[in-house]
Design a protein around this motif. Structure first.
Motif, PDB file in Angstrom:
ATOM      1  N   UNK A  96       0.826  -1.214   0.000  1.00  0.00           N
ATOM      2  CA  UNK A  96       0.000   0.000   0.000  1.00  0.00           C
ATOM      3  C   UNK A  96       0.860   1.263   0.000  1.00  0.00           C
ATOM      4  N   UNK A  97       1.985   1.216  -0.635  1.00  0.00           N
ATOM      5  CA  UNK A  97       2.836   2.402  -0.704  1.00  0.00           C
ATOM      6  C   UNK A  97       2.226   3.492  -1.576  1.00  0.00           C
ATOM      7  N   UNK A  98       1.591   3.093  -2.675  1.00  0.00           N
ATOM      8  CA  UNK A  98       1.103   4.070  -3.645  1.00  0.00           C
ATOM      9  C   UNK A  98      -0.005   4.952  -3.081  1.00  0.00           C
ATOM     10  N   UNK A  99      -0.682   4.497  -2.042  1.00  0.00           N
ATOM     11  CA  UNK A  99      -1.710   5.327  -1.416  1.00  0.00           C
ATOM     12  C   UNK A  99      -1.144   6.649  -0.922  1.00  0.00           C
ATOM     13  N   UNK A 100       0.116   6.616  -0.463  1.00  0.00           N
ATOM     14  CA  UNK A 100       0.700   7.830   0.101  1.00  0.00           C
ATOM     15  C   UNK A 100       1.861   8.362  -0.728  1.00  0.00           C
ATOM     16  N   UNK A 346      -7.100 -21.660 -12.586  1.00  0.00           N
ATOM     17  CA  UNK A 346      -6.452 -20.743 -11.652  1.00  0.00           C
ATOM     18  C   UNK A 346      -7.465 -20.240 -10.627  1.00  0.00           C
ATOM     19  N   UNK A 347      -7.024 -20.093  -9.392  1.00  0.00           N
ATOM     20  CA  UNK A 347      -7.799 -19.321  -8.425  1.00  0.00           C
ATOM     21  C   UNK A 347      -7.412 -17.865  -8.625  1.00  0.00           C
ATOM     22  N   UNK A 348      -8.376 -17.033  -8.816  1.00  0.00           N
ATOM     23  CA  UNK A 348      -8.107 -15.635  -9.148  1.00  0.00           C
ATOM     24  C   UNK A 348      -8.556 -14.749  -7.994  1.00  0.00           C
ATOM     25  N   UNK A 349      -7.692 -13.846  -7.596  1.00  0.00           N
ATOM     26  CA  UNK A 349      -8.074 -12.834  -6.607  1.00  0.00           C
ATOM     27  C   UNK A 349      -7.792 -11.454  -7.182  1.00  0.00           C
ATOM     28  N   UNK A 350      -8.628 -10.523  -6.802  1.00  0.00           N
ATOM     29  CA  UNK A 350      -8.461  -9.144  -7.241  1.00  0.00           C
ATOM     30  C   UNK A 350      -7.888  -8.305  -6.105  1.00  0.00           C
ATOM     31  N   UNK A 351      -6.858  -7.565  -6.427  1.00  0.00           N
ATOM     32  CA  UNK A 351      -6.233  -6.659  -5.465  1.00  0.00           C
ATOM     33  C   UNK A 351      -6.480  -5.232  -5.938  1.00  0.00           C
ATOM     34  N   UNK A 352      -7.145  -4.454  -5.116  1.00  0.00           N
ATOM     35  CA  UNK A 352      -7.426  -3.062  -5.467  1.00  0.00           C
ATOM     36  C   UNK A 352      -6.349  -2.166  -4.859  1.00  0.00           C
ATOM     37  N   UNK A 353      -5.582  -1.537  -5.716  1.00  0.00           N
ATOM     38  CA  UNK A 353      -4.469  -0.684  -5.288  1.00  0.00           C
ATOM     39  C   UNK A 353      -4.893   0.771  -5.448  1.00  0.00           C
ATOM     40  N   UNK A 354      -5.049   1.440  -4.330  1.00  0.00           N
ATOM     41  CA  UNK A 354      -5.376   2.865  -4.367  1.00  0.00           C
ATOM     42  C   UNK A 354      -4.097   3.671  -4.557  1.00  0.00           C
ATOM     43  N   UNK A 355      -4.203   4.723  -5.349  1.00  0.00           N
ATOM     44  CA  UNK A 355      -3.039   5.528  -5.711  1.00  0.00           C
ATOM     45  C   UNK A 355      -3.300   6.968  -5.302  1.00  0.00           C
ATOM     46  N   UNK A 356      -2.305   7.574  -4.696  1.00  0.00           N
ATOM     47  CA  UNK A 356      -2.430   8.953  -4.256  1.00  0.00           C
ATOM     48  C   UNK A 356      -2.926   9.827  -5.411  1.00  0.00           C
ATOM     49  N   UNK A 357      -3.943  10.594  -5.144  1.00  0.00           N
ATOM     50  CA  UNK A 357      -4.557  11.416  -6.174  1.00  0.00           C
ATOM     51  C   UNK A 357      -5.939  10.944  -6.560  1.00  0.00           C
ATOM     52  N   UNK A 358      -6.328   9.742  -6.072  1.00  0.00           N
ATOM     53  CA  UNK A 358      -7.699   9.291  -6.276  1.00  0.00           C
ATOM     54  C   UNK A 358      -7.883   8.115  -7.205  1.00  0.00           C
ATOM     55  N   UNK A 359      -6.882   7.796  -8.031  1.00  0.00           N
ATOM     56  CA  UNK A 359      -7.039   6.689  -8.968  1.00  0.00           C
ATOM     57  C   UNK A 359      -6.931   5.355  -8.237  1.00  0.00           C
ATOM     58  N   UNK A 360      -7.593   4.335  -8.789  1.00  0.00           N
ATOM     59  CA  UNK A 360      -7.512   2.982  -8.249  1.00  0.00           C
ATOM     60  C   UNK A 360      -7.223   2.014  -9.380  1.00  0.00           C
ATOM     61  N   UNK A 361      -6.354   1.048  -9.117  1.00  0.00           N
ATOM     62  CA  UNK A 361      -6.024   0.032 -10.104  1.00  0.00           C
ATOM     63  C   UNK A 361      -6.424  -1.328  -9.567  1.00  0.00           C
ATOM     64  N   UNK A 362      -7.008  -2.143 -10.422  1.00  0.00           N
ATOM     65  CA  UNK A 362      -7.380  -3.498 -10.048  1.00  0.00           C
ATOM     66  C   UNK A 362      -6.328  -4.451 -10.598  1.00  0.00           C
TER      67      UNK A 362
END
Length: 767
Positions: A96-100, A346-362
């Motif tokens: 979660x580095x990109x959040x900050x 495959x077992x698939x999991x989604x990781x939601x990465x929040x990015x400073x500035x408001x964008x989110x990447x799945x």
């Protein structure tokens, strides 16, 4: 963690932000955010008063009436002194580095989320033993008590504009997962070999380029140390699969029995070599409660003492480098991969990465029966996807319980019993006690592989190469009171020929081990001062090996003649003030360029390959840009010329002028405040000296080294010594931010004792 963030170049804060901060009274705020070190504080969660004493160097001594209060107070003090470091570490583990920090750390977050470090910490937390859980929860409660105290936060939070979330149990466990990752590099070695083979390097040639551990080199244990019949269970090992390591961090420890000391009791020394950083990786503490009394190096974010002593025993650790990771090549078919004759989705999991500035990447992560498909997270992935099997991703992990048991152990039997819970990263534990006993054990979850699978190259993930389980604790390598009266570990090979199983085929070059043993045997009886001298020794056995090459080469110019004579007259000590050390380091660095065209890497630091090439010849010595065929001694002479060209361009007259130990801050380095947070100073040594000084061949900077030093005198425990670089505080305005750096650099120590006076902070139960 430096290999995850090497090359991280970003700048969130311009000089204008700094100016605005100062105009708003930032300096006053920064001063107010220094920790309270004396007086009284009322904290909800304590059951009885706790005394926290800070001495003149900021070393902390905590005395509590119960274990719960002790670990609560340790969490509180760690929070006071190192909150930003702890926040950064848990964000690394969480991905979660990109959040900050923004877009620049997105590749790191993708990598970290793919591996699933925090998910593994969450699973381990669910399965903790009751005593473990109590320690973890008490520690987290102490951190949260600091967060609730209303004390101004460290400056990094103000600069980045966020407040930390409350601490939880998995936050405490995840940094151990990251340390295990940092000390487990086999997956990189497997991938590297895979890529070299893809370049057309044959297995036989790879054995020449990366030679096996030498047969005549020392091993930590010898046949007479082991209480089991030596026999080989495994199938013959393919030549390709016997290569030494390249990326494992180095460390030293040794223990000497009273038969070899002037005191008649053991000495135990340890200096783990890890990444240098600001603030330090470690925090010096003494912890006391009924049934618990330990002092040494603690890790901010984790309860207990990792390296140190109590009233009865002392212990030290270095990395075994055990192979506990395997890469599995996946045969992909529609919707999944082939495993045991079937197509498994495959077992698939989604990781939601929040990015400073408001964008989110799945991020979509694919999981297999082995673990995550980690090649999906690589910037230059191989053509065939690979899944990772790694013991530190197992759902159950009682590493913390092992260390808590070691902290309280009173004898060898209790010490071994505590380590039965140990998982990873496997460490070379050396032991000594006040009764005069010494010992060694290498605990860990060591995979049992099928015959023919050595773990050194990726294997098909079709079920035919699955692990069969783990070795039993009673089968771990160990020794107790060996007849020779000492035990040395320096990341070199653990077991002698004939041991029933292989821990790994990756071992450090034996230079440090040979030098330590050489110095231990130089005197009949060793004193504390002589143990210190060994820990600080910077004589290079690498130079000793390459000196005959200097004698044999024909210099190409007059300056090379002069410098060859100077180097031949030199004693090989890589002192910071030595000009010969600078010239030798530059010459050796140029020699490591020899196989660049073949391997695709600029610097190939494999001394035994280079020595054989320079003595016997090698295909890489002939330079394609010239009209005549060069011999390898011609190449060595040319390398000396290039080294002297580089030396002149640097304009340096001493090794330490360009070889500087650097202590960067994870965030402030990339801002104008880096001038306040970062430190650098001249240092000696190289990768192969006991007082180690590895360096980047491009920049000559040193970013790894002795992250902590301790020497325990079992005849006078309160006369023991310890030190670490930088200082106790993580706040760059604190007098204890870098006050230990001159001691560390100058080979001086602090007293490692429970008794001590200083400023006292009384923590009292509150509502």
């Amino acid at each position: 963690m430096k290999r995850l963030f090497r090359g991280l170049a970003w700048s969130l804060l311009a000089a204008g932000v700094l100016l605005a901060l100062l105009l708003l009274g930032g300096f006053v705020y920064l001063r107010s955010s220094l920790p309270q070190a004396q007086g009284r504080m009322s904290l909800r969660g304590l059951s009885a008063p706790v005394e926290v004493v800070r001495d003149g160097k900021g070393v902390v001594r905590v005395r509590a009436a119960s274990l719960g209060d002790l670990f609560f107070a340790q969490g509180f003090v760690h929070g006071q002194e190192r909150l930003w470091q702890m926040e950064f570490q848990r964000r690394v583990g969480q991905g979660r580095l990109s959040e900050v920090l923004g877009e620049a750390t997105l590749p790191q977050d993708r990598f970290l989320r793919t591996w699933g470090f925090y998910r593994a910490a969450e699973e381990a937390y669910k399965r903790l033993y009751p005593e473990e859980r109590e320690a973890v929860e008490a520690y987290a409660a102490g951190v949260n008590a600091f967060l609730r105290s209303g004390h101004p936060l460290p400056p990094e939070f103000l600069l980045l504009g966020f407040r930390p979330e409350p601490w939880t149990g998995p936050d405490v466990l995840v940094w151990a997962k990251m340390m295990s990752y940092d000390l487990s590099g086999n997956w990189e070695e497997e991938l590297r070999r895979h890529r070299l083979l893809a370049r057309g390097v044959s297995p036989e040639r790879l054995l020449e380029l990366i030679p096996p551990y030498p047969e005549d080199a020392p091993t930590i244990l010898r046949s007479e140390d082991l209480r089991l019949s030596l026999r080989r269970e495994e199938a013959p090992i393919a030549l390709l699969q016997m290569a030494p390591p390249r990326f494992l961090e180095a460390s030293n420890n040794w223990v000497v029995s009273g038969s070899r000391t002037v005191t008649g009791k053991p000495f135990l020394a340890n200096d783990p070599h890890l990444g240098l950083q600001a603030p330090s990786l470690w925090f010096l503490m003494a912890l006391e409660a009924p049934g618990y009394r330990a002092i040494g190096a603690s890790l901010p974010g984790v309860p207990g003492i990792v390296i140190g002593r109590n009233d009865r025993i002392a212990w030290g650790v270095t990395n075994v480098g055990a192979d506990v990771q395997d890469l599995y090549l996946l045969e992909e078919v529609a919707g999944g991969y082939r495993y045991r004759g079937q197509v498994v989705p495959y077992r698939v999991r989604e990781e939601r990465i929040r990015i400073r500035g408001g964008r989110e990447e799945v991020l979509v992560v694919r999981e297999t029966v082995y673990g995550p498909v980690i090649t999906d997270a690589l910037q230059d992935p191989p053509k065939t996807p690979m899944a990772l099997r790694w013991v530190s991703l197992d759902p159950e992990d009682h590493l913390l319980m092992a260390f808590l048991g070691v902290n309280r152990a009173r004898n060898w039997e209790e010490f071994l019993a505590a380590l039965e819970d140990y998982s990873a990263p496997s460490q070379n534990f050396v032991y000594a006690d006040v009764e005069g006993n010494i010992g060694y054990v290498a605990p860990g979850k060591f995979p049992i592989r099928r015959p023919g699978h050595t773990g050194m190259v990726p294997v098909p993930g079709d079920g035919s190469w699955d692990w069969l389980g783990y070795r039993r604790p009673e089968d771990w390598p160990r020794a107790f009171n060996p007849p020779r009266g000492y035990l040395v570990t320096a990341n070199h090979r653990v077991t002698p020929e004939g041991f029933p199983y292989a821990l790994t085929y990756d071992w450090a070059e034996p230079y440090r081990a040979r030098r330590i043993e050489e110095l231990l045997l130089a005197k009949e009886k060793l004193s504390l001062e002589e143990i210190k001298a060994i820990q600080l020794d910077q004589k290079s056995l690498l130079y000793r090996d390459f000196r005959p090459v200097l004698e044999a080469l024909t210099p190409l110019a007059e300056r090379s003649v002069r410098w060859r004579e100077r180097l031949l007259a030199w004693d090989g000590t890589m002192a910071a003030g030595s000009e010969e050390a600078l010239a030798f380091a530059l010459w050796y660095t140029e020699l490591t360029r020899l196989p660049e065209r073949e391997v695709g890497e600029a610097f190939w630091d494999e001394p035994r390959y280079l020595l054989k090439a320079l003595r016997e010849g090698d295909r890489n010595c002939d330079q394609p840009e010239t009209e005549y065929p060069e011999t390898c001694l011609d190449y060595a002479a040319l390398a000396l010329e290039r080294a002297l060209d580089r030396k002149e361009a640097l304009g340096a007259r001493a090794w330490g002028a360009v070889h500087r130990a650097t202590f960067p801050h994870a965030v402030l380095t990339h801002t104008p405040l880096g001038r306040l947070s970062d430190r650098a100073l001249p240092f000696g040594g190289d990768r192969y000296t006991v007082n180690v000084g590895p360096f980047d061949p491009k920049t000559l900077r040193m970013d790894q080294g002795p992250s902590y030093r301790q020497i325990v005198d079992l005849s006078d425990m309160e006369g023991s010594l310890f030190v670490h670089p930088m200082g106790q505080s993580g706040h760059f305005l604190s007098p204890h931010y870098a006050d230990l750096l001159p001691l560390w650099a100058g080979g001086r120590y602090l007293p490692m004792r429970f008794a001590g006076e200083g400023r006292t902070l009384l923590l009292e139960p509150g509502r």
